[in-house]
Enzyme design. Sequence first.
Site, PDB file in Angstrom:
ATOM      1  N   ASP A   1      -5.511  -9.808  -0.376  1.00 50.93           N
ATOM      2  CA  ASP A   1      -4.123 -10.239  -0.407  1.00 50.93           C
ATOM      3  C   ASP A   1      -4.128 -11.660  -0.964  1.00 50.93           C
ATOM      4  OD1 ASP A   1      -1.284  -9.367   0.932  1.00 50.93           O
ATOM      5  OD2 ASP A   1      -1.533 -11.531   0.756  1.00 50.93           O
TER       6      ASP A   1
ATOM      7  N   HIS B   1       2.278  -4.315   6.001  1.00 45.92           N
ATOM      8  CA  HIS B   1       3.152  -4.218   4.828  1.00 45.92           C
ATOM      9  C   HIS B   1       4.055  -2.993   4.828  1.00 45.92           C
ATOM     10  CE1 HIS B   1       0.787  -7.441   3.155  1.00 45.92           C
ATOM     11  NE2 HIS B   1       1.435  -7.410   2.007  1.00 45.92           N
TER      12      HIS B   1
ATOM     13  N   ARG C   1      -2.801  -6.949  -5.726  1.00 48.12           N
ATOM     14  CA  ARG C   1      -2.836  -5.477  -5.771  1.00 48.12           C
ATOM     15  C   ARG C   1      -3.583  -4.993  -7.009  1.00 48.12           C
ATOM     16  NH1 ARG C   1       3.676  -5.707  -6.541  1.00 48.12           N
ATOM     17  NH2 ARG C   1       3.309  -7.034  -4.760  1.00 48.12           N
TER      18      ARG C   1
END
Length: 758
Positions: free
Chosen positions: A163, A99, A648
């Site tokens: 994720d 990322h 997140r």
Amino acid sequence: MAVAANTPIDLVNGVYERLPGRIAEGRQALDRPLTFSEKVLFNHLREPTEQRLERGRSYNDLDPDRVAMQDATAQMALLQFMTAGLQQVAVPSTVHCDHLIQAREEGHVDLMAALENNHEVYDFLESVSAKYGLGFWKPGSGIIHQVVLEQYAFPGGMMIGTDSHTPNAGGLGMIAIGVGGADAVDVMTGYAFNIRWPKLIGVHLTGELDGWSAPKDIILKVAEILTVKGGTGAIVEYFGPGAESLSATGKATICNMGAEIGATTSVFAYDTAMARYLKATNREAIADAAERVAADLRSDPEVYDDPDRFYDEVIEIDLRTLEPLINGPHTPDRARALSQLGREASGEGWPLDISAALVGSCTNSSYEDITRAASIARVASAKGLTARTKLMVTPGSERVRATIERDGLLQDLEAIGAVVLANACGPCIGQWARDDVKEGDVNVIVNSYNRNFPRRNDGLASTLAFVTSPETVVALALSGRLDFDPRTDALTNDRGDEVRLDIPVGEELPAEGFESGEAGFIAPPEDGERITVKVDPASDRLQLLDPFPAWDGQDFVELPVLIKAKGKCTTDHISAAGRWLRYRGHLENISGNLFLGAVNAFTGEAGIGKDQLDGTSKSFPDIAKHYHEAGVKWVAIGDENYGEGSSREHAAMEPRFRNAAAVITRSFARIHETNLKKQGVLPLTFVDPSTYQQIDEDDRISILGLAELSPDQPVAARIHRPDGSTVDFQCAHTMNDEQIEWFRAGGALNIIRARQVG
Ligand code: MIC
Ligand code: SF4
């Protein structure tokens, strides 16, 4: 535990040995045949006989086979894990660096820049991995979900990943669930993964795709049907002849983007396409083992004969009638046929010129995807066409990149002007150093990604992003316009002739096999004990975590409303990515982005609200900081599907760090609701959704009777108006006894520490 670059066959055999017995127990417990995902779930239940299994209600303990984390979420997950005092992770776990690589020039240059800019974070992740026995995939090795599909996923397995697109592994028949870091810490410390027994949605696919339609169009269609919240609390199972006609990577595309309908996960049963993919990625032994239990890696025949009896909802899609779709802007469920877009865009006043076209992301970067995209490019270039807009391609993994380079596919794309970026998330998560437009320039981009929330790709609210298949992205790039349909429209080439694009053709798997993809893997040493993990106290990127204070036993009385968010409030609105990814390991610094993208329901403005302590207008993160420093607790109010999108946990930790007591909404997205619970913030929903409208800017909120907080019981709350009047209302919650304990303890970090002491 030695973690290798592949799932060892012994692990797979262990799972398959248990399978028949567990399935028999499951059939007995439920007194009926089982669907495929029920079989896999039963096989991973911690105490199969002792658990109450009620769809959408009971919480159950499961033991996943693996954990995967990507660099932007692994930092917080591992900072929490480190407080557990263990020497090793309890289950095979891996970290993937994907990322943090910014797209600026092209793949190699960008990777070098990332290694330099992020070295502190990469060093941290590598040393924590080495110390605690995790496998580490270096930057450049690929996007987590593509690497997991190539190396670790197997039919009938179960994994969790930090994720939301972890369900990608459903393309290989794995139950793969996206979670927040604290959930991953439970599993890595040997505790069970606790989740509600899912509802089941069946998607029956008939016919076969042809022409310009692609697997992506299937999930774009499902998103239209179910909307962004329609899959909440459910596993989506795909079946039928259409399902078997799709490649494993095509299936993965569909499962991946199931995140956009809020599904717990999505999955296909084992079939020959999966066997082919396993063999092509050097996993013959797993393919053979799966073949031996093939009947157990599918739903029971009764399920296929009468799906309505077994699924909570069944959706029928005939692939023969599926047109290419394109969804957006701002939400992935806003679908229409590509052929209709031009008219709609003119009506809406969206620009028809496209400013950038992007192929890639974890959803669409397989070998097959690239062959289909490259086939369009190859023919177009032979006909004298080049892209009329910027075209960027991100390969999903080093294995795919090396293979498509060897097979001349990258050259095909470069011939029409494509720039090849690093094997990483890149512009999909705002890692895009874009300088051709600025905030306020209304512009259109098309991509083969999955999410299209405002600001997501380039940080600009004025960019309108549409998601579609890689094939359609390349076609639109060649025309440069939104009102182009390759099935009916011609383009003018460099000689002034009218030419048509050819129908894309793809290859499921490389005829010459894949190039090696293991170069980016670092196995942990046998004994990591002597490795020290350094976190510089002066670092602006990493910060050790202190547990949040435990609940003081008091009700929450007359708390200010930090924000009442209007409309969509995704985790991107709560804790933006892009340039803020820099602070994913530093809770205090990343709290500087809290609610910057969220729209204030009282003003319509994003990111700015009223500080109730001094009456001034400030950014939400500044108000939150002020409340925190003044010791004032607060609440946030949200609308439907609050916390949609990413896993997140920063979107829960930041409010908690800044003193949030509760978030009250019309409904929550699953991962975010759990993240709030884990961090000790009360996630409540309005029993009467119209209460949302009653809350005004200067009102205060009380949440009462907290000493009696218990599962399935409503929570009393009250609005206090500035004129002294009050309005009572009721909230619901989904916390079980254990989750109420997290709240009382002040969040997961306290629980992790208490377990250690205990
Ligand atoms: C995303 O696609 O939104 C992300 C970035 O991959 C997130 C994880 C993150 O925010 O780090 C996700 O999907 O969970
Ligand atoms: Fe990366 Fe985008 Fe996939 Fe998220 S959706 S994992 S940011 S490629």
